[in-house]
Design a protein around this motif. Sequence first.
Motif, PDB file in Angstrom:
ATOM      1  N   ALA A 138       0.823  -1.189   0.000  1.00  0.00           N
ATOM      2  CA  ALA A 138       0.000   0.000   0.000  1.00  0.00           C
ATOM      3  C   ALA A 138       0.871   1.259   0.000  1.00  0.00           C
ATOM      4  CB  ALA A 138      -0.947  -0.005   1.192  1.00  0.00           C
ATOM      5  N   ASP A 139       2.024   1.205   0.707  1.00  0.00           N
ATOM      6  CA  ASP A 139       2.883   2.404   0.778  1.00  0.00           C
ATOM      7  C   ASP A 139       3.394   2.785  -0.611  1.00  0.00           C
ATOM      8  OD1 ASP A 139       2.789   0.872   3.078  1.00  0.00           O
ATOM      9  OD2 ASP A 139       4.940   0.820   3.354  1.00  0.00           O
ATOM     10  N   ILE A 140       3.798   1.783  -1.369  1.00  0.00           N
ATOM     11  CA  ILE A 140       4.332   2.053  -2.712  1.00  0.00           C
ATOM     12  C   ILE A 140       3.234   2.596  -3.612  1.00  0.00           C
ATOM     13  CG2 ILE A 140       5.328   0.978  -4.773  1.00  0.00           C
ATOM     14  CD1 ILE A 140       6.716  -1.000  -2.804  1.00  0.00           C
ATOM     15  N   TYR A 141       2.049   1.982  -3.546  1.00  0.00           N
ATOM     16  CA  TYR A 141       0.934   2.443  -4.377  1.00  0.00           C
ATOM     17  C   TYR A 141       0.555   3.878  -4.030  1.00  0.00           C
ATOM     18  CZ  TYR A 141      -3.713   3.144  -6.213  1.00  0.00           C
ATOM     19  OH  TYR A 141      -4.797   3.674  -6.859  1.00  0.00           O
ATOM     20  N   GLU A 142       0.449   4.189  -2.756  1.00  0.00           N
ATOM     21  CA  GLU A 142       0.076   5.552  -2.346  1.00  0.00           C
ATOM     22  C   GLU A 142       1.082   6.578  -2.851  1.00  0.00           C
ATOM     23  OE1 GLU A 142      -0.490   5.430   1.891  1.00  0.00           O
ATOM     24  OE2 GLU A 142      -2.168   4.031   1.701  1.00  0.00           O
ATOM     25  N   ARG A 143       2.365   6.247  -2.758  1.00  0.00           N
ATOM     26  CA  ARG A 143       3.406   7.171  -3.217  1.00  0.00           C
ATOM     27  C   ARG A 143       3.339   7.335  -4.740  1.00  0.00           C
ATOM     28  NH1 ARG A 143       7.802   5.125  -0.556  1.00  0.00           N
ATOM     29  NH2 ARG A 143       8.201   3.672  -2.229  1.00  0.00           N
ATOM     30  N   ALA A 144       3.191   6.231  -5.470  1.00  0.00           N
ATOM     31  CA  ALA A 144       3.119   6.297  -6.932  1.00  0.00           C
ATOM     32  C   ALA A 144       1.856   7.035  -7.382  1.00  0.00           C
ATOM     33  CB  ALA A 144       3.149   4.895  -7.523  1.00  0.00           C
ATOM     34  N   ALA A 145       0.730   6.756  -6.740  1.00  0.00           N
ATOM     35  CA  ALA A 145      -0.524   7.416  -7.102  1.00  0.00           C
ATOM     36  C   ALA A 145      -0.424   8.927  -6.904  1.00  0.00           C
ATOM     37  CB  ALA A 145      -1.680   6.843  -6.290  1.00  0.00           C
ATOM     38  N   ALA A 146       0.200   9.361  -5.814  1.00  0.00           N
ATOM     39  CA  ALA A 146       0.362  10.789  -5.551  1.00  0.00           C
ATOM     40  C   ALA A 146       1.225  11.442  -6.627  1.00  0.00           C
ATOM     41  CB  ALA A 146       0.979  11.005  -4.168  1.00  0.00           C
ATOM     42  N   GLU A 147       2.309  10.767  -7.019  1.00  0.00           N
ATOM     43  CA  GLU A 147       3.179  11.315  -8.068  1.00  0.00           C
ATOM     44  C   GLU A 147       2.446  11.383  -9.407  1.00  0.00           C
ATOM     45  OE1 GLU A 147       6.833   9.086  -8.179  1.00  0.00           O
ATOM     46  OE2 GLU A 147       7.214   9.439  -6.051  1.00  0.00           O
ATOM     47  N   LEU A 148       1.671  10.366  -9.724  1.00  0.00           N
ATOM     48  CA  LEU A 148       0.923  10.365 -10.986  1.00  0.00           C
ATOM     49  C   LEU A 148      -0.163  11.438 -10.996  1.00  0.00           C
ATOM     50  CD1 LEU A 148       0.658   6.526 -11.584  1.00  0.00           C
ATOM     51  CD2 LEU A 148       1.868   8.175 -13.014  1.00  0.00           C
ATOM     52  N   GLU A 149      -0.827  11.622  -9.865  1.00  0.00           N
ATOM     53  CA  GLU A 149      -1.861  12.655  -9.774  1.00  0.00           C
ATOM     54  C   GLU A 149      -1.281  14.042 -10.032  1.00  0.00           C
ATOM     55  OE1 GLU A 149      -3.969  12.267  -6.078  1.00  0.00           O
ATOM     56  OE2 GLU A 149      -4.695  10.260  -6.612  1.00  0.00           O
ATOM     57  N   GLN A 150      -0.063  14.293  -9.553  1.00  0.00           N
ATOM     58  CA  GLN A 150       0.588  15.588  -9.796  1.00  0.00           C
ATOM     59  C   GLN A 150       0.841  15.806 -11.285  1.00  0.00           C
ATOM     60  OE1 GLN A 150       4.107  15.640  -7.363  1.00  0.00           O
ATOM     61  NE2 GLN A 150       2.975  16.168  -5.512  1.00  0.00           N
ATOM     62  N   LEU A 151       0.953  14.715 -12.046  1.00  0.00           N
ATOM     63  CA  LEU A 151       1.152  14.804 -13.497  1.00  0.00           C
ATOM     64  C   LEU A 151      -0.163  14.819 -14.257  1.00  0.00           C
ATOM     65  CD1 LEU A 151       4.083  12.236 -13.796  1.00  0.00           C
ATOM     66  CD2 LEU A 151       4.245  14.729 -13.851  1.00  0.00           C
ATOM     67  N   GLY A 152      -1.283  14.778 -13.517  1.00  0.00           N
ATOM     68  CA  GLY A 152      -2.596  14.794 -14.146  1.00  0.00           C
ATOM     69  C   GLY A 152      -3.090  13.423 -14.565  1.00  0.00           C
TER      70      GLY A 152
ATOM     71  N   ALA B 175      -4.441   9.408 -13.539  1.00  0.00           N
ATOM     72  CA  ALA B 175      -5.118   8.621 -12.513  1.00  0.00           C
ATOM     73  C   ALA B 175      -4.617   7.193 -12.611  1.00  0.00           C
ATOM     74  CB  ALA B 175      -6.621   8.667 -12.725  1.00  0.00           C
ATOM     75  N   CYS B 176      -4.677   6.469 -11.506  1.00  0.00           N
ATOM     76  CA  CYS B 176      -4.267   5.065 -11.543  1.00  0.00           C
ATOM     77  C   CYS B 176      -5.164   4.250 -10.634  1.00  0.00           C
ATOM     78  CB  CYS B 176      -2.807   4.908 -11.166  1.00  0.00           C
ATOM     79  SG  CYS B 176      -2.426   5.333  -9.467  1.00  0.00           S
ATOM     80  N   GLU B 177      -5.101   2.938 -10.821  1.00  0.00           N
ATOM     81  CA  GLU B 177      -5.888   2.009 -10.023  1.00  0.00           C
ATOM     82  C   GLU B 177      -5.012   0.807  -9.706  1.00  0.00           C
ATOM     83  OE1 GLU B 177      -9.808  -0.846 -10.629  1.00  0.00           O
ATOM     84  OE2 GLU B 177      -9.186   0.499 -12.230  1.00  0.00           O
ATOM     85  N   CYS B 178      -5.016   0.360  -8.482  1.00  0.00           N
ATOM     86  CA  CYS B 178      -4.236  -0.812  -8.086  1.00  0.00           C
ATOM     87  C   CYS B 178      -5.031  -2.063  -8.433  1.00  0.00           C
ATOM     88  CB  CYS B 178      -3.925  -0.771  -6.599  1.00  0.00           C
ATOM     89  SG  CYS B 178      -2.884  -2.152  -6.092  1.00  0.00           S
ATOM     90  N   LEU B 179      -4.445  -2.940  -9.224  1.00  0.00           N
ATOM     91  CA  LEU B 179      -5.119  -4.157  -9.670  1.00  0.00           C
ATOM     92  C   LEU B 179      -4.772  -5.368  -8.816  1.00  0.00           C
ATOM     93  CD1 LEU B 179      -4.641  -3.679 -13.504  1.00  0.00           C
ATOM     94  CD2 LEU B 179      -6.614  -3.043 -12.095  1.00  0.00           C
ATOM     95  N   GLY B 180      -3.976  -5.177  -7.795  1.00  0.00           N
ATOM     96  CA  GLY B 180      -3.591  -6.268  -6.910  1.00  0.00           C
ATOM     97  C   GLY B 180      -2.167  -6.066  -6.439  1.00  0.00           C
ATOM     98  N   GLY B 181      -1.716  -6.965  -5.598  1.00  0.00           N
ATOM     99  CA  GLY B 181      -0.375  -6.826  -5.054  1.00  0.00           C
ATOM    100  C   GLY B 181       0.303  -8.159  -4.872  1.00  0.00           C
ATOM    101  N   GLY B 182       1.438  -8.120  -4.258  1.00  0.00           N
ATOM    102  CA  GLY B 182       2.228  -9.308  -3.996  1.00  0.00           C
ATOM    103  C   GLY B 182       3.602  -8.898  -3.539  1.00  0.00           C
ATOM    104  N   ARG B 183       4.531  -9.823  -3.650  1.00  0.00           N
ATOM    105  CA  ARG B 183       5.895  -9.574  -3.208  1.00  0.00           C
ATOM    106  C   ARG B 183       6.866  -9.967  -4.305  1.00  0.00           C
ATOM    107  NH1 ARG B 183       5.082  -7.924   1.649  1.00  0.00           N
ATOM    108  NH2 ARG B 183       3.673  -8.936   3.088  1.00  0.00           N
ATOM    109  N   ILE B 184       8.062  -9.380  -4.253  1.00  0.00           N
ATOM    110  CA  ILE B 184       9.118  -9.707  -5.209  1.00  0.00           C
ATOM    111  C   ILE B 184      10.387  -9.995  -4.426  1.00  0.00           C
ATOM    112  CG2 ILE B 184      10.575  -8.856  -7.079  1.00  0.00           C
ATOM    113  CD1 ILE B 184       8.228  -7.117  -7.991  1.00  0.00           C
ATOM    114  N   CYS B 185      10.969 -11.162  -4.681  1.00  0.00           N
ATOM    115  CA  CYS B 185      12.254 -11.527  -4.102  1.00  0.00           C
ATOM    116  C   CYS B 185      13.304 -11.383  -5.201  1.00  0.00           C
ATOM    117  CB  CYS B 185      12.216 -12.968  -3.595  1.00  0.00           C
ATOM    118  SG  CYS B 185      13.796 -13.528  -2.952  1.00  0.00           S
ATOM    119  N   HIS B 186      14.247 -10.482  -5.016  1.00  0.00           N
ATOM    120  CA  HIS B 186      15.276 -10.202  -6.020  1.00  0.00           C
ATOM    121  C   HIS B 186      16.624 -10.660  -5.492  1.00  0.00           C
ATOM    122  CE1 HIS B 186      17.491  -6.956  -8.598  1.00  0.00           C
ATOM    123  NE2 HIS B 186      17.769  -8.191  -8.980  1.00  0.00           N
TER     124      HIS B 186
END
Length: 72
Positions: free
Chosen positions: A1-15, A17-28
């Motif tokens: 949720a933290d990553i989505y909220e930060r990305a959504a805020a940045e995208l909104e500043q550019l005009g 909109a976005c929608e989260c379609l789901g989540g998960g984890r990544i092991c790199h």
Amino acid sequence: ADIYERAAAELEQLGCACECLGGGRICHERDAKRIHVYGYSVGFGRANHSVTTEKLKAKYPDYEITWADEGY
């Protein structure tokens, strides 16, 4: 949720909109050149990991990239 909220805020500043379609984890594992996508988000549900994996394969063609629906 933290990553989505930060990305959504940045995208909104550019005009945009976005929608989260789901989540998960990544092991790199950088040294082993492996990425594993798995799990789900309690708040957003499970993303389509096959789509995520295809995007990662395009960006990291020399990596072994796998996914599974199991795990958290």
